[in-house]
Design an enzyme around this catalytic site. Structure first.
Site, PDB file in Angstrom:
ATOM      1  N   HIS A 297       0.823  -1.205   0.000  1.00  0.00           N
ATOM      2  CA  HIS A 297       0.000   0.000   0.000  1.00  0.00           C
ATOM      3  C   HIS A 297       0.861   1.261   0.000  1.00  0.00           C
ATOM      4  O   HIS A 297       0.556   2.225  -0.688  1.00  0.00           O
ATOM      5  CB  HIS A 297      -0.903  -0.029   1.250  1.00  0.00           C
ATOM      6  CG  HIS A 297      -1.874   1.097   1.318  1.00  0.00           C
ATOM      7  ND1 HIS A 297      -2.976   1.175   0.513  1.00  0.00           N
ATOM      8  CD2 HIS A 297      -1.915   2.182   2.121  1.00  0.00           C
ATOM      9  CE1 HIS A 297      -3.664   2.263   0.800  1.00  0.00           C
ATOM     10  NE2 HIS A 297      -3.037   2.903   1.765  1.00  0.00           N
TER      11      HIS A 297
ATOM     12  N   HIS B  91     -10.019   3.807  -1.019  1.00  0.00           N
ATOM     13  CA  HIS B  91     -10.306   3.355   0.346  1.00  0.00           C
ATOM     14  C   HIS B  91     -11.155   2.095   0.251  1.00  0.00           C
ATOM     15  O   HIS B  91     -12.275   2.039   0.734  1.00  0.00           O
ATOM     16  CB  HIS B  91     -10.988   4.468   1.157  1.00  0.00           C
ATOM     17  CG  HIS B  91     -10.214   4.806   2.385  1.00  0.00           C
ATOM     18  ND1 HIS B  91     -10.786   5.129   3.578  1.00  0.00           N
ATOM     19  CD2 HIS B  91      -8.879   4.839   2.605  1.00  0.00           C
ATOM     20  CE1 HIS B  91      -9.843   5.361   4.485  1.00  0.00           C
ATOM     21  NE2 HIS B  91      -8.690   5.195   3.916  1.00  0.00           N
TER      22      HIS B  91
END
Lengths: 224, 702
Positions: free
Chosen positions: B34, B80
């Site tokens: 990430h 998200h």
């Protein structure tokens, strides 16, 4: 100078200044912890989510110290316009009767609505004809006007209803009522004629480059 | 998830000792997929991010692009995804908060948001639950902070069932003199943390975002999801503006993935410095937090500012004025990135190594195969109704009505059109903004599908009279360790890169989200773009005016692969052939010129659902259309780079179009009815019937 009160969580304060400036008014933002400037000739309670609306729309802001000065100014005849969250604050602080509660849809609604001018004989509506239909944007989750039957009758009798939600042709119908407001009421005069509150946003329908200028008449009410 | 043995060996070799527990968890998070893009960075060099208008390209909190010499915009995008699956309301809301703070940290004021959402089949209860929560989360957060959500996309595809996507983009506005970067300036300057106090929420969010979602993720992973507070974010926006007004900020970074550890180490490393941070100075929300909890907490609504020692007092005064907490947590220093806790150093590492030292993955990829043509026998009525009422092409009013899309007094063209237009008097122009991707396209053909996504976004802008200026991408993929998944991902990266280059649209930033994989399998490779353009003239809307005749402008693709109609009718086909690079660029520029011409009275981009849906969207309560096309492929092909034009001057249109094909479609009518003739078959639908078909979201969800 028109004071646009900025509470924590206000978000239409800049917009109000810009729209008023475009109409030639001198306007500036006043932080709610600062005093109202002495040269204040008008007051806007702008839209937004004051204090996050975590308790109830406008409930916390109504108890902010600056609202005491706003009430005093209103009592002296200084024009006060509450829009959206500012309308909720107006109700919560006793400037106007009634309350704006959760929309019938239980959802936030951002869209354009038609309004019929009910009383054109006020500073806030003098730019319109009685019965005229104007188009304004709404953007709220708590805009359903509510009031007990007795006081609502008084409000009608005193000609204090400024706008009702209607269809394009001016018919006041259930289908044209976006939030379940009593009597399709979108805006009312306060206990003093210098005060008005409404859920639709006149400042969002003021700049020619955005395509709709129907709201300029309401803001022109600051001219007196 | 823990630090892998190979990574641990690298860390031990660099430090010459075992890492402390706090260091180990810091490396685990900052070296996660990430944060470090270990599997994607080797591919990202395909993107061209240069251009005269580009002030700051990839690598900062947000990209900065010039509208003119004095006026800049910021552009950023973020995913998200995993948080929104586990907790749709808070996951989506905090996605908005994060991308807005990325805007603040460049010194900009946020002026617009776009949300691109992807869910499993609309018919499934679970998809609706996620859609409802995500939209409400975005609405409650975005509306409260006063940033209009003006565009975006909502798509449904069965392969998002176990892993929905929430991609959020933000545009900010600033004058050139207000620009701030995330690059630390000088040793001795103080690091000031402003905003919410730090709690134990969102611990390990970065590493949580870097693995497949487990079957029990909805219950097991909730503590890794942060909870947002838009009221505090709004105060932070106003405070940030006041800090910039008084020129008090040397550099800034928002606290996002990997919290304080991530933000502070990246900020100083980017400037070639280290830091000395005392973790106990951080203002905390709960007692007895340990070093790594303070370091890795992903509590929302926090910013890290570099401030000169003489300005610290004023910064803290302004924070207090806006009811925000603040703390001087340390300073920029020469040498290592050092954090102490309880008087003891708990982190002492070279900042460059922490920020940039993660090794890249070299993964295998397999290219997907393309489909052969095997078209079904179409029934015009069935096909038209299925495509127009497909939740993917239907009206998204149910979604955008919940977003305040007009706050800010800039929205000149609202959602529901090809692109939003935002008034920017500061630069005497209008900014066009669009965003989205199409999972059916990239499932059918990752490379060409992604080219089509880029072409489509540029066409959306051009259809509203704007020239594309810059774009950011959000690249969503499944588990990259699966060669076919990685092959598809590689395809969308190259496809986007090639078409953006062909159209001369610099890709100025982006975000990568991999491991969008669950027990239901990988998601379709999803290359979300958010693209902006400048519109200096005016352009008409998409509704028919009744004054002109109808033409289709653009290069046909001649195939139905990846189209909505094949989803319903079955069969298969190759993905449409897109024009060569030079023709694609000519098409976009031609469409822009046509849209801005005074003889054009309505214009609408053709894409999802093809010509059938475009025409259905253009018919009004007063004006209809009578259109005839040669065959079903022409009616339903989704080839982008094409628009329907209503013109009062056919000769002028053909003259402007030059070498770009112009096909006569038919005439407008005054009967508010769309009449279609295809190869001998005919149907007619009134505007009210079409509105009913298109209203499927509201009908099913309210």
């Amino acid at each position: 100078m028109i004071a646009v009160v900025q509470f924590g969580g206000s978000n239409c304060d800049r917009d109000a200044v810009r729209a008023l400036s475009d109409l030639g008014f001198e306007a500036e933002r006043v932080w709610h912890e600062d005093p109202l400037p002495e040269e204040t000739t008008g007051i806007v309670l702008p839209g937004g989510f004051s204090y996050g609306d975590y308790l109830r729309g406008g409930a916390m802001a109504a108890r902010s110290p600056i609202m005491k000065s706003v009430r005093e100014a209103a009592a002296e005849g200084v024009p006060v316009l509450g829009v959206c969250n500012g309308a909720q604050i107006g109700c919560e602080s006793g400037l106007t009767p009634g309350a704006f509660t959760t929309n019938a849809s239980a959802r936030f609604q951002c869209e354009h609505v038609y309004l019929r001018v009910e009383n054109a004989d006020t500073r806030w509506t003098a730019a319109y004809e009685e019965g005229e239909v104007i188009e304004l944007p709404i953007a709220h989750g708590e805009g359903r006007f509510e009031l007990d039957a007795e006081r609502y009758e008084e409000l009608e009798a005193d000609d204090r209803i400024l706008f009702r939600y209607c269809d394009e042709d001016g018919n006041v119908t259930d289908e044209a009522n976006p939030n379940g407001s009593l009597g399709n009421v979108a805006g009312v005069l306060g206990d003093s004629e210098s005060v008005a509150v409404l859920m639709p946003h006149p400042e969002r329908a003021s700049l020619p480059q955005l395509g709709n200028t129907d709201g300029r008449g309401v803001l022109a009410g600051f001219e007196g | 998830m823990t630090l892998s043995d190979a990574d641990r060996d690298l860390v031990v070799a660099e430090l010459g000792r075992d890492p402390t527990p706090a260091e180990e968890i810091l490396f685990e998070n900052l070296w996660s997929e990430h944060c470090a893009y270990r599997s994607s960075r080797p591919l990202l060099s395909a993107f061209d991010s240069e251009g005269d208008q580009v002030v700051i390209g990839p690598g900062d909190d947000a990209a900065v692009v010039a509208l003119d010499d004095d006026t800049y915009i910021t552009l950023g995008i973020e995913s998200h995804n995993h948080p929104s699956y586990v907790d749709p309301y808070d996951g989506a809301a905090t996605g908005v908060g994060g991308i807005v703070r990325d805007t603040l940290s460049m010194g900009a004021y946020p002026i617009a948001l776009a949300d691109c959402l992807y869910f499993g089949d609309f018919d499934r209860e679970h998809s609706r639950y996620l859609l409802d929560g995500v939209v409400e989360g975005i609405a409650d957060y975005g509306n409260a902070i006063g940033v209009p959500t003006v565009t975006g996309s909502t798509s449904f595809h069965e392969n998002y069932e176990g892993n929905p996507l929430v991609n959020v983009a933000c545009v900010g506005l600033l004058s050139a003199d207000r620009l701030v970067t995330a690059e630390a300036q000088k040793a001795g300057n103080k690091l000031v943390l402003v905003g919410s106090s730090t709690g134990r929420d969102g611990l390990g969010g970065a590493s949580f975002a870097s693995e497949d979602l487990a079957e029990d993720a909805e219950t097991e992973d909730r503590p890794a999801v942060q909870v947002g507070d838009p009221y505090t974010e709004k105060l932070l926006i106003e405070c940030n503006e006041a800090l910039i007004d008084e020129d008090l900020v040397e550099s800034a970074r928002d606290l996002g993935a990997a919290g304080l550890g991530g933000a502070s180490s990246e900020l100083v490393a980017k400037g070639g410095f280290g830091a000395e941070i005392d973790l106990e100075k951080v203002h905390q929300r709960e007692p007895n937090m340990n070093a790594f909890e303070i370091l890795l907490s992903e509590s929302q609504e926090r910013m890290c500012y570099e401030v000169t020692p003489e300005n610290v007092e004023r910064v803290q005064e302004l924070a207090a004025r806006f009811d925000l907490g603040s703390a001087v947590i340390g300073e920029v220093a020469e040498g290592n990135y050092v954090c102490t806790f309880d008087g003891e150093p708990v982190v002492d590492v070279p900042p460059e190594f922490l920020a940039e030292g993660a090794p890249m993955n070299d993964l295998d990829s397999v290219e997907p195969e393309s489909a052969e043509r095997d078209l079904p026998a179409f029934d015009l009525e069935d096909a038209f109704e299925a495509v127009v009422a497909d939740p993917n092409t239907a009206s998204k009013r149910w979604v955008y009505r919940q977003y305040d899309h007009e706050v800010g007094l800039r929205t000149a063209r609202r959602p529901g059109d090809d692109a939003a237009l935002l008034d920017v008097p500061e630069a005497d122009t209008k900014l066009a903004f669009t965003g989205g991707a199409d999972p059916n396209w990239t499932t059918a053909a990752p490379y060409d599908g992604a080219r089509a996504v880029a072409f489509e976004n540029a066409t959306n802008l051009a259809a509203k009279g704007a020239s594309p200026l810059a774009t950011v991408d959000c690249l969503n993929g499944g588990n990259p360790e699966k060669p076919d998944v990685y092959g598809g991902f590689k395809g969308i990266v190259d496809g986007l890169a090639d078409m953006c280059r062909a159209l001369s649209v610099p890709v100025v930033g982006g975000n990568v989200s991999l491991y969008n994989d669950s027990v239901s399998g990988p998601i379709p490779p999803t290359p979300t773009l958010a693209m902006v353009g400048k519109a200096d003239g005016s352009s008409p809307g998409l509704s028919l005016s009744g004054e002109g005749d109808l033409f289709l402008v653009g290069f046909p693709g001649g195939a139905l692969g990846g189209s909505a109609v094949l989803e319903h009718a079955g069969g298969s086909d190759a993905f449409p052939a897109l024009p060569e690079d030079a023709d694609a660029a000519t098409a976009v520029e031609t469409i822009r010129t046509v849209a801005a011409d005074e003889s054009t009275v309505a214009v609408h981009d053709v894409s999802h659902g093809g010509l059938a849906v475009a025409l259905a969207e253009m018919v009004t309560d007063e004006v209809g259309a009578e259109v005839s096309v040669a065959d079903y492929v022409s009616l339903f092909e989704e080839t982008p780079g094409r628009v329907v034009v209503e013109t009062t001057d056919e000769a002028a249109l053909r003259d402007l179009a030059g070498d770009v094909p112009v096909v006569e479609l038919g005439a407008t009518t005054d009967d508010a009815t769309l009449s279609l003739a295809v190869d001998g078959d005919e149907v007619a639908y009134g505007a009210a019937d079409i509105a009913d078909l298109r209203d499927v979201l509201a009908r099913e969800l309210d």
